[in-house]
Write an enzyme that holds these catalytic residues in place. Structure first.
Site: not given
Length: 299
Positions: A242-244
Site C-alpha cells: 500500500l502506497d509504496a
C-alpha cells in the site's frame, strides 16, 4: 496542420552500465540517418545501471517504427541480456482509463486538460464505484461505467466476495481497452495484488500526502494531528504494498498552526491535481523509467 510535422520516435533503455553505451546508440542512429532532437542520460553508481531516453525525428529515418524496433533489439542485446527497452511512435495515440469514487477534483482537472489538448491521451472510459460523477464524464463525451462496491457491513466474508466480483468487473472493463495508463484518480479502493501485477507499470495513483509520510487513509487528518508545516501529494505506480510503489512526482504546500484539517484537505486538492497531471504526462511521454522501487524521470 500536417500531423507528421512533429512525428517522433521515442527510445528508452535501461541496462548494466559500461563504457561505450552512448557511442553505440549514437552510431546506430547516425548510421541510419537518425536526427536526435532530445536525449537524456543517467548513470547510477549505486546500482551500476545506465538509463537513457532518446527522441528521433521520424522523417529522418528511412524505415518505420516497427523496423526501428527490430533493429534496436540487436543493439540492446549487445548491451546485456538484462537490458529493458522500448520504442514508441508519437503518432500512435496513448489511451487511459480512469478509476474514480466520489472526490471530483482530479477527475475534473484531467477531463479539462484532455479537452483543452494539454494531455497527450485519449480517455477510453471512466469507471466509478459511485454514480454521481457520471454526468460530468458523459458531458465530456467519455463513456462512464458504474461498478458498485460493497459498503462496510457486518458480514466480512460476504463483503469480500462482493468486492472480488466488483474488481473482476473492473478488470474486464479495463481490459477491453488495453490502456497505456490506468489512473486511480482518487479511487479510494485498494487494488488486489493480482491487478497490481497485471497493471504493473501502468496503474498510477495519486496519494494525498508526501510519501512515505502518512500512508493509508485520512492522511490530511494524520498531518493535522502531527502538526506538520508542509503537506503534499504523491503520484506513484501501484504495487501490492500500500502506497509504496515507485514515485513519479511529488509536490508540497506550506500550512501553519491556524489551518484546520478541513483547510488542509481543501488546499491539498490543488497539489493533487498538479502532481497527478504532471506524473501522468511524463508516463504518457515515456519519460519515466522504473528500476526496482525507484524511477528515473527525464523531464
Amino acid at each position: 496542420m500536417d500531423p507528421t510535422a512533429d512525428h517522433r520516435y521515442v527510445i528508452t533503455l535501461s541496462c548494466p552500465d559500461t563504457t561505450g553505451i552512448v557511442a553505440r546508440i549514437a552510431t546506430f542512429l547516425a548510421d541510419a540517418g537518425g536526427w536526435i532532437v532530445e536525449a537524456g542520460y543517467h548513470s547510477d553508481p549505486h546500482t551500476g545501471w545506465f538509463f537513457t531516453r532518446q527522441v528521433v525525428r521520424a522523417d529522418s529515418l528511412p524505415f518505420d517504427a516497427d523496423e526501428l524496433r527490430a533493429r534496436f533489439a540487436d543493439v540492446a542485446a549487445e548491451l546485456g541480456g538484462d537490458a529493458s527497452w522500448t520504442v514508441t511512435d508519437s503518432l500512435r495515440p496513448k489511451t487511459a482509463v480512469l478509476l474514480v469514487s466520489t472526490e471530483p477534483h482530479c477527475l475534473h482537472d484531467l477531463l479539462g486538460r484532455v479537452a483543452a489538448g494539454e494531455l497527450p491521451v485519449r480517455l477510453a472510459a471512466v469507471i466509478g464505484n459511485h454514480e454521481p460523477l457520471g454526468g460530468i464524464v458523459r458531458a465530456h463525451g467519455v463513456p462512464f461505467h458504474h461498478v458498485p462496491f460493497p459498503p462496510p457491513g457486518d458480514d466480512p466474508d460476504a463483503r469480500a466476495a462482493a468486492k472480488e466480483r466488483a474488481f473482476a468487473q473492473v478488470r474486464d472493463m479495463v481490459g477491453e481497452h488495453a490502456p497505456d495508463a490506468v489512473v486511480l484518480a482518487r479511487f479510494m479502493q485498494i487494488l488486489p495484488p493480482q491487478l497490481c501485477r497485471e497493471w504493473a507499470g501502468r496503474a498510477i495513483n495519486i496519494h494525498h500526502s508526501f510519501l512515505p509520510s502518512f500512508v493509508g487513509a485520512r492522511p490530511y487528518h494524520q498531518a493535522y494531528a502531527r502538526g506538520v508545516k508542509l503537506i503534499g501529494a504523491t503520484c506513484h505506480y501501484v504495487t501490492p504494498e500500500l502506497d509504496a510503489g515507485p514515485i513519479i512526482e511529488q509536490d508540497v504546500i506550506r500550512v501553519d498552526h491556524g489551518d484546520t484539517a478541513a483547510d488542509m484537505v481543501r488546499r491539498g486538492r490543488d497539489i493533487e491535481r498538479l502532481v497527478l497531471a504532471r506524473g501522468l504526462r511524463w508516463h504518457l511521454e515515456d519519460r519515466v523509467l522504473v528500476h526496482g522501487n525507484k524511477t528515473i524521470v527525464f523531464r
